[in-house]
Scaffold this motif. Structure first.
Motif, short mmCIF file in Angstrom:
data_model
loop_
_atom_site.label_atom_id
_atom_site.label_comp_id
_atom_site.label_asym_id
_atom_site.label_seq_id
_atom_site.Cartn_x
_atom_site.Cartn_y
_atom_site.Cartn_z
N UNK A 17 0.77 -1.23 0.00
CA UNK A 17 0.00 0.00 0.00
C UNK A 17 0.80 1.27 0.00
N UNK A 18 2.13 1.17 -0.05
CA UNK A 18 2.96 2.36 -0.04
C UNK A 18 2.90 3.11 -1.36
N UNK A 19 3.36 4.38 -1.36
CA UNK A 19 3.30 5.17 -2.60
C UNK A 19 4.13 4.59 -3.72
N UNK A 20 5.23 3.93 -3.40
CA UNK A 20 6.06 3.34 -4.46
C UNK A 20 5.34 2.19 -5.15
N UNK A 21 4.53 1.48 -4.38
CA UNK A 21 3.77 0.38 -4.97
C UNK A 21 2.73 0.92 -5.95
N UNK A 22 2.09 2.02 -5.58
CA UNK A 22 1.09 2.62 -6.45
C UNK A 22 1.69 3.13 -7.75
N UNK A 23 3.00 3.47 -7.71
CA UNK A 23 3.66 4.04 -8.87
C UNK A 23 4.52 3.02 -9.63
N UNK A 24 4.40 1.73 -9.29
CA UNK A 24 5.29 0.72 -9.87
C UNK A 24 5.16 0.61 -11.38
N UNK A 25 3.97 0.80 -11.93
CA UNK A 25 3.74 0.89 -13.38
C UNK A 25 4.40 -0.23 -14.16
N UNK A 26 4.11 -1.46 -13.79
CA UNK A 26 4.60 -2.61 -14.53
C UNK A 26 5.93 -3.17 -14.07
N UNK A 27 6.60 -2.49 -13.15
CA UNK A 27 7.87 -2.98 -12.64
C UNK A 27 7.65 -4.18 -11.72
N UNK A 28 8.68 -4.98 -11.51
CA UNK A 28 8.61 -6.08 -10.55
C UNK A 28 8.53 -5.50 -9.15
N UNK A 29 7.62 -6.01 -8.33
CA UNK A 29 7.42 -5.52 -6.97
C UNK A 29 7.74 -6.64 -5.98
N UNK A 30 8.58 -6.33 -4.99
CA UNK A 30 8.86 -7.24 -3.88
C UNK A 30 8.39 -6.53 -2.61
N UNK A 31 7.56 -7.20 -1.83
CA UNK A 31 6.99 -6.57 -0.64
C UNK A 31 7.90 -6.77 0.56
N UNK A 32 8.09 -5.66 1.29
CA UNK A 32 8.81 -5.70 2.55
C UNK A 32 7.84 -5.49 3.70
#
Length: 508
Positions: free
Chosen positions: A161-176
């Motif tokens: 739910x962080x702002x970086x997750x909202x802005x990932x725009x197709x990038x690979x996301x790893x949750x911390x």
């Protein structure tokens, strides 16, 4: 390798005995929040165990990126995780850390092979992400200019739910995890992902941390975290040096400053250059009770004259110092992980800061009302700053510069210490904690601050330079609001300005 402590200044036996009787070590292991007035983010305690599933995820991602040749990692980081990743990677050149908005340092990172580069954007919860977002956007522009797809070359590490997750725009996301921040996040995805993609064996790191924790959990007088925690709680100054260039001392200083430096209390952590540092030669000369600590990741030997030596791998020492800081916070009655969210206190960047008082050569001097009228040289301004300090004060130097190309600025720290007689800290901002403690908690009492900023080359990104200067002004206002005298020395030419400053220091 488990963490070990070798000490020639054992803490008072009754303090360690009380810690044992109160089961402090095992209660930390059980995340007993009643040990502190408030435990804001206690996730560090179980971080190593909770990070075990990351081992396979990071290995798979590393192999996936290796296929198109993405073997170089540029890390846009906030909140101290860049320092932790560097320590784990042992400064492997495959990992380039950008925990700065200095345009020259960002430009140097972009001068590498972009096709072989993966951008990792990592910010623990509660951090002001404006800087990492701007660095991310700058790197993405460079990717597009080379005909590369930014999303295919970006990994985002963020809490849910962080702002970086909202802005990932197709990038690979790893949750911390959402319950850690700053140096406390050293054994979580925020540091492990960039380190692992840069070649670090994350499985070995987690195993070493788990082995160390098994010893640190015990309510035993021989538990090293109890002795070190008691020493930290009693020391006015902690001088930290290291065998080798691991970065452990810088990481430990951030942890101690943020964990204990609150409400005008807590020890002052000072990263020193080694056995030649003035604090090492005669600790009592600067501040009676100064604790000198040598950190050795190799587990072999120690610096001459070290009162305390911590031995062990980086992962083991992360655990030792986190447990020890938590013990010291318990003794001091402060919350080791409690701080206002940086994102909430950062404001909108509209900061009232003192204008230029005068110019000396290539340095514009900014200062508040504490600067005597008629001051006309950098040397006079520095003397006035020192005169504004009382006998228990310390000098904090924050360099908003390129920590690689402008690295010679750091050599001023021991010279300022010798000439002023004040314990002196030096940090690359915003990588360091302003005030050598928590900006919004006040940090250690009686701090005087010298900020160093500089113009960027005109062909470098102006938005990065503007944000860097805005960060300095915001930090200056926050510190001045706490009653701290702040002197800002702005280099209109970085090389010439550093020469002028070095000459001024010699006149003190």
């Amino acid at each position: 390798m488990t963490a070990r402590l070798v000490s020639s200044v054992p803490p008072q036996a009754d303090v360690v005995e009380r810690l044992v009787d109160d089961s402090v070590a095992s209660r930390i292991a059980q995340c007993d929040a009643s040990l502190w007035p408030r435990a804001a983010r206690p996730g560090w305690v179980t971080a190593a165990r909770a990070s075990r599933p990351l081992v396979g995820e990071i290995e798979a991602l590393r192999e996936q990126l290796r296929v198109p040749g993405q073997v170089r990692v540029v890390l846009a980081a906030a909140g101290g995780v860049g320092v932790a990743a560097e320590v784990l990677a042992e400064h492997d050149p495959r990992l380039v850390v950008l925990d700065t908005t200095d345009p020259a340092q960002v430009a140097d990172a972009l001068a590498g092979d972009l096709a072989a580069t993966v951008l990792v954007v990592s910010a623990p919860p509660g951090e002001d992400t404006r800087a990492v977002e701007l660095v991310r956007d700058t790197v993405h522009r460079a990717f597009r200019a080379e005909g590369l797809d930014p999303a295919a070359q970006t990994v985002v590490v963020t809490a849910p739910g962080g702002p970086l997750m909202e802005q990932a725009a197709g990038a690979t996301v790893v949750l911390g995890p959402s319950d850690v921040d700053g140096p406390w996040a050293a054994l979580t995805a925020f540091a492990l992902v960039p380190a692992g993609l840069g070649g670090v064996d994350v499985g070995a790191v987690i195993a070493e941390a788990a082995e160390a924790r098994a010893e640190l959990d015990s309510d035993d007088p021989a538990n090293p975290c109890l002795a070190l925690g008691a020493l930290l709680a009693a020391a006015p100054v902690v001088a930290l040096a290291e065998d080798g260039a691991t970065g452990l001392a810088e990481w430990a200083a951030q942890l101690v400053a943020g964990g204990l430096g609150k409400d005008g209390r807590g020890p002052l952590p000072v990263v020193v250059e080694g056995s030649d540092a003035p604090e090492w030669a005669d600790p009592e000369a600067l501040r009676p009770g100064t604790l000198t600590v040598s950190l050795s990741a190799s587990g072999i030997g120690a610096l001459d004259g070290a009162a305390v030596t911590t031995l062990g791998s980086p992962a083991a020492q992360f655990m030792l110092w986190q447990y020890s800081t938590a013990v010291a916070a318990h003794l001091a009655g402060v919350d080791p992980t409690d701080r206002p969210d940086a994102a909430r206190v950062a404001g909108n960047g509209a900061v009232h800061a003192p204008g230029v008082q005068f110019t000396d050569g290539d340095i514009d001097v900014h200062a508040g009302a504490w600067l005597p009228s008629g001051t006309s040289t950098v040397a006079e301004a520095l003397r006035a700053l020192i005169d504004a300090a009382d006998a228990d004060a310390h000098l904090a130097v924050h360099a908003y510069l390129d920590r690689l190309d402008d690295a010679s600025a750091a050599v001023l720290r021991p010279e300022l210490t010798r000439r002023t007689g004040l314990p002196t800290t030096f940090g690359w901002a915003p990588r360091c904690l302003p005030g050598s403690g928590q900006r919004d908690k006040g940090g250690p009492a009686d701090t005087v601050i010298c900020q160093i900023t500089g113009d960027a080359e005109p062909d470098l990104p102006a938005d990065l330079a503007e944000l860097q200067q805005a960060q300095a002004r915001a930090d200056a206002e926050a510190l001045a609001g706490r009653g701290r005298p702040v002197l800002r020395l702005h280099f209109t030419d970085r090389v010439a300005g550093l020469v002028t400053l070095a000459r001024a220091v010699q006149q003190l």
